[in-house]
Design a protein around this motif. Structure first.
Motif, short mmCIF file in Angstrom:
data_model
loop_
_atom_site.label_atom_id
_atom_site.label_comp_id
_atom_site.label_asym_id
_atom_site.label_seq_id
_atom_site.Cartn_x
_atom_site.Cartn_y
_atom_site.Cartn_z
N VAL A 18 0.84 -1.20 0.00
CA VAL A 18 0.00 0.00 0.00
C VAL A 18 0.87 1.25 0.00
CG1 VAL A 18 -1.64 1.34 1.40
CG2 VAL A 18 -1.98 -1.12 1.09
N PHE A 19 1.94 1.24 0.81
CA PHE A 19 2.84 2.38 0.87
C PHE A 19 3.47 2.66 -0.50
CE2 PHE A 19 7.22 3.93 1.35
CZ PHE A 19 6.97 5.15 1.96
N GLN A 21 2.38 1.71 -3.46
CA GLN A 21 1.34 2.14 -4.41
C GLN A 21 1.01 3.62 -4.22
OE1 GLN A 21 -1.80 -0.70 -3.66
NE2 GLN A 21 -1.16 -2.03 -5.35
N ASN A 22 0.88 4.05 -2.97
CA ASN A 22 0.60 5.46 -2.69
C ASN A 22 1.75 6.34 -3.17
OD1 ASN A 22 -1.91 5.01 -1.54
ND2 ASN A 22 -1.10 4.85 0.54
N LEU A 23 2.97 5.89 -2.93
CA LEU A 23 4.15 6.65 -3.36
C LEU A 23 4.18 6.78 -4.88
CD1 LEU A 23 6.73 8.04 -2.39
CD2 LEU A 23 7.89 5.83 -2.60
N GLN A 25 1.61 6.63 -6.92
CA GLN A 25 0.51 7.51 -7.32
C GLN A 25 0.88 8.98 -7.13
OE1 GLN A 25 -2.81 6.07 -5.02
NE2 GLN A 25 -3.37 4.51 -6.54
N GLN A 26 1.56 9.28 -6.00
CA GLN A 26 2.01 10.65 -5.76
C GLN A 26 3.03 11.08 -6.81
OE1 GLN A 26 3.53 10.78 -1.77
NE2 GLN A 26 1.50 10.56 -0.82
N SER A 29 1.26 11.71 -10.08
CA SER A 29 0.51 12.97 -10.03
C SER A 29 1.46 14.16 -10.20
CB SER A 29 -0.23 13.05 -8.70
OG SER A 29 -0.82 14.31 -8.55
#
Length: 95
Positions: A18-19, A21-23, A25-26, A29
């Motif tokens: 999850v970490f 994937q979030n990284l 995505q950031q 973006s």
């Protein structure tokens, strides 16, 4: 050795996934924002160049110098021809 990792390695792996994937995505973006900004700046530069070309053509007409309708194309080809001529003449003269 961390007791938390040994107790539940599956949860630790899920948290890391999850970490990451979030990284990602950031990062995506931020990359998209920078890319959009660069494209906007390039478009603005293109508009300014077109305005500059129009101003130059207007000045040429005011001065009575005949200008071509699209100075970019002829100037590039004539510049290329000048370079080719310089290379040819340089080769002939030994310069």
């Amino acid at each position: 050795m961390d007791g938390h990792d040994s107790e539940d390695p599956k949860q630790s792996t899920a948290d890391m996934t999850v970490f990451v994937q979030n990284l990602l995505q950031q990062m995506q973006s931020r990359f998209q924002t920078m890319s959009d900004s660069i494209i906007t700046k390039i478009d603005e530069m293109g508009s300014r160049i077109n305005e500059l070309e129009q101003s130059i053509n207007d000045l040429k007409s005011e001065m009575g110098v005949e200008g071509s309708p699209s100075p970019m194309t002829p100037s590039k080809s004539s510049a290329d021809e000048v370079k080719k001529d310089e290379v040819c003449h340089g080769a002939m003269t030994g310069s």
